[in-house]
Design an enzyme around this catalytic site. Structure first.
Site, PDB file in Angstrom:
ATOM      1  N   SER A 201       0.801  -1.230   0.000  1.00 39.35           N
ATOM      2  CA  SER A 201       0.000   0.000   0.000  1.00 39.35           C
ATOM      3  C   SER A 201       0.833   1.279   0.000  1.00 39.35           C
ATOM      4  O   SER A 201       0.283   2.354  -0.236  1.00 39.35           O
ATOM      5  CB  SER A 201      -0.944   0.004   1.191  1.00 39.35           C
ATOM      6  OG  SER A 201      -1.935  -0.948   0.955  1.00 39.35           O
TER       7      SER A 201
ATOM      8  N   LYS B  80       0.465   3.206  -3.076  1.00 38.07           N
ATOM      9  CA  LYS B  80      -0.764   3.973  -3.331  1.00 38.07           C
ATOM     10  C   LYS B  80      -0.548   5.478  -3.227  1.00 38.07           C
ATOM     11  O   LYS B  80      -1.268   6.254  -3.850  1.00 38.07           O
ATOM     12  CB  LYS B  80      -1.870   3.516  -2.368  1.00 38.07           C
ATOM     13  CG  LYS B  80      -2.264   2.062  -2.608  1.00 38.07           C
ATOM     14  CD  LYS B  80      -3.197   1.530  -1.543  1.00 38.07           C
ATOM     15  CE  LYS B  80      -3.488   0.052  -1.798  1.00 38.07           C
ATOM     16  NZ  LYS B  80      -4.283  -0.551  -0.713  1.00 38.07           N
TER      17      LYS B  80
ATOM     18  N   TYR C  37      -2.999  -2.645 -10.684  1.00 35.16           N
ATOM     19  CA  TYR C  37      -2.983  -2.552  -9.213  1.00 35.16           C
ATOM     20  C   TYR C  37      -2.038  -3.591  -8.602  1.00 35.16           C
ATOM     21  O   TYR C  37      -1.193  -3.269  -7.761  1.00 35.16           O
ATOM     22  CB  TYR C  37      -4.422  -2.717  -8.694  1.00 35.16           C
ATOM     23  CG  TYR C  37      -4.522  -2.787  -7.199  1.00 35.16           C
ATOM     24  CD1 TYR C  37      -4.486  -1.638  -6.415  1.00 35.16           C
ATOM     25  CD2 TYR C  37      -4.643  -4.018  -6.548  1.00 35.16           C
ATOM     26  CE1 TYR C  37      -4.573  -1.703  -5.027  1.00 35.16           C
ATOM     27  CE2 TYR C  37      -4.732  -4.091  -5.165  1.00 35.16           C
ATOM     28  CZ  TYR C  37      -4.688  -2.938  -4.409  1.00 35.16           C
ATOM     29  OH  TYR C  37      -4.759  -3.015  -3.042  1.00 35.16           O
TER      30      TYR C  37
ATOM     31  N   TYR D  33      -3.908   3.080   8.185  1.00 35.71           N
ATOM     32  CA  TYR D  33      -5.181   2.355   8.331  1.00 35.71           C
ATOM     33  C   TYR D  33      -5.977   2.911   9.507  1.00 35.71           C
ATOM     34  O   TYR D  33      -6.010   4.114   9.734  1.00 35.71           O
ATOM     35  CB  TYR D  33      -4.965   0.841   8.519  1.00 35.71           C
ATOM     36  CG  TYR D  33      -3.923   0.221   7.638  1.00 35.71           C
ATOM     37  CD1 TYR D  33      -3.983   0.356   6.248  1.00 35.71           C
ATOM     38  CD2 TYR D  33      -2.883  -0.524   8.162  1.00 35.71           C
ATOM     39  CE1 TYR D  33      -3.026  -0.243   5.428  1.00 35.71           C
ATOM     40  CE2 TYR D  33      -1.929  -1.123   7.339  1.00 35.71           C
ATOM     41  CZ  TYR D  33      -2.012  -0.968   5.988  1.00 35.71           C
ATOM     42  OH  TYR D  33      -1.071  -1.554   5.193  1.00 35.71           O
TER      43      TYR D  33
ATOM     44  N   VAL E 170       1.259  -3.880   3.883  1.00 37.63           N
ATOM     45  CA  VAL E 170       1.135  -5.153   4.611  1.00 37.63           C
ATOM     46  C   VAL E 170       2.404  -6.007   4.595  1.00 37.63           C
ATOM     47  O   VAL E 170       2.470  -7.001   5.319  1.00 37.63           O
ATOM     48  CB  VAL E 170      -0.029  -6.038   4.118  1.00 37.63           C
ATOM     49  CG1 VAL E 170      -1.354  -5.511   4.573  1.00 37.63           C
ATOM     50  CG2 VAL E 170       0.014  -6.255   2.639  1.00 37.63           C
TER      51      VAL E 170
HETATM   52  O1  DON Z   1      -4.503  -5.400  -2.118  1.00 37.18           O
HETATM   53  C1  DON Z   1      -3.948  -5.764  -1.092  1.00 37.18           C
HETATM   54  O2  DON Z   1      -4.544  -6.295  -0.167  1.00 37.18           O
HETATM   55  C2  DON Z   1      -2.450  -5.539  -0.984  1.00 37.18           C
HETATM   56  N1  DON Z   1      -1.861  -5.559  -2.285  1.00 37.18           N
HETATM   57  C3  DON Z   1      -2.151  -4.203  -0.358  1.00 37.18           C
HETATM   58  C4  DON Z   1      -2.697  -4.080   1.030  1.00 37.18           C
HETATM   59  C5  DON Z   1      -2.000  -3.139   1.900  1.00 37.18           C
HETATM   60  O3  DON Z   1      -0.797  -2.999   1.947  1.00 37.18           O
HETATM   61  C6  DON Z   1      -2.886  -2.424   2.855  1.00 37.18           C
HETATM   62  N2  DON Z   1      -3.545  -1.286   2.275  1.00 37.18           N
HETATM   63  N3  DON Z   1      -3.998  -0.305   2.649  1.00 37.18           N
END
Ligand code: DON
Length: 312
Positions: free
Chosen positions: A68, A71, A196, A248, A266
């Site tokens: 994330s 993003k 993505y 988060y 994550v």
């Molecule tokens: O789509 C997902 O769940 C992971 N590629 C990214 C999730 C993550 O790092 C948390 N996001 N806010």
């Protein structure tokens, strides 16, 4: 108060080792199967000042996927490609208070657009806004942007993490189909998700993250050359989202206890910055209950208290 870098460089290794011990209380993410192989007691930090000082401690060479953290950069690129109005026609500006992959609020508001660009639903819509004729072209443009900000043209996508994400992405597929049905996502679902998954799987280390963070700490200018890489207004937008939604559901507590713009992923990465001073990259794969690096947050808390980093 500016940070005493001499003291920090002396103390950083022992502060890092104290935080590393906290890793045992966390757990590595496993919902993307490839992520569960990460060493749960790894912890690395790189801190770069805008004047060019570099401080590093722990497992700085440990590679991890941006997840994330990417993003923030897709948001910046979408703003560069499409402008503020087009981006905010498709995503909101508010935190959700829900999990990062929640569907809940997509049905509660009219039109059903994601609350912000840092939750999965928002980031999926942002992926579709990146300029490019094909998913491959969009993904390449994101990679090129990240390479430019990190100052390393060898940064690449970790293909096995990318495949692992795609194979297990039932939740992200549901979100994308929902967004398509809501007519918030204009492109088709699978090509959008391909972009993505690829940007979430870009592999870096905490030096790269620190370098990217210095550009944000310097209002979008490369600290070495002074060249504008991102317009200041867009950096302002990204930093605002990092404060309100970057960690988060821990973003409120993080703002109170650490008080600087940050974004986690994550795989245990955290990008953080002290505006006008420092760019920070951290990796610590063991996560707390909110999905943030448990040792990374602990270390940032200690450092912020010691050097009065809070922007508030
Ligand atoms: O789509 C997902 O769940 C992971 N590629 C990214 C999730 C993550 O790092 C948390 N996001 N806010």
């Amino acid at each position: 108060m500016s940070t005493d870098l001499r003291e920090l460089s002396t103390m950083l290794p022992s502060w890092l080792e104290a935080s590393r011990r906290i890793s045992a209380q966390g757990a590595v993410a496993s919902y993307i199967p490839e992520l569960q192989h990460a060493p749960s007691d790894a912890l690395g930090i790189a801190i770069y000042s805008l004047e060019g000082h570099t401080l590093e401690a722990g497992d700085c060479s440990h590679s991890f996927t941006m997840q994330s953290i990417s993003k923030v950069f897709t948001l910046l690129l979408a703003l560069i490609d499409r402008g503020e109005q087009a981006v905010f026609d498709k995503v909101g500006m508010e935190p959700t208070g829900d999990d990062f992959n929640s569907m809940l609020k997509l049905e509660l508001v009219e039109p059903g657009k994601p609350f912000n660009p840092l939750i999965n639903a928002g980031a999926i819509v942002i992926s579709s806004l990146i300029a490019g004729q094909t998913p491959a072209e969009k993904a390449e443009r994101i990679l090129a942007f990240i390479r430019r900000l990190a100052g390393d043209s060898s940064i690449a996508v970790n293909e096995s993490v990318c495949r692992s994400e795609s194979r297990t992405a039932n939740r992200n597929r549901s979100l994308a189909y929902f967004l398509k049905d809501n007519e918030v996502l204009d492109d088709d679902v699978e090509p959008t998700l391909e972009v993505y998954f690829r940007h979430c799987s870009i592999e870096v280390n905490c030096r790269h993250i620190a370098r990217m963070a210095t550009v944000l700490a310097n209002d979008g200018r490369d600290p070495q050359t002074g060249r504008e890489l991102v317009p200041r207004r867009y950096v302002q937008i990204a930093k605002s989202f990092m404060i309100t939604c970057g960690m988060y559901n821990e973003s409120g507590e993080f703002s109170i206890r650490v008080g600087i713009p940050a974004k986690s992923g994550v795989s245990g990465g955290i990008l953080a910055l002290v505006p006008g001073q420092l760019g920070i990259g951290i990796v610590g794969p063991a996560l707390n209950g909110k999905g943030n690096s448990i040792a990374g947050v602990h270390l940032l808390k200690q450092l912020s208290e010691r050097y009065d980093w809070s922007i508030f």
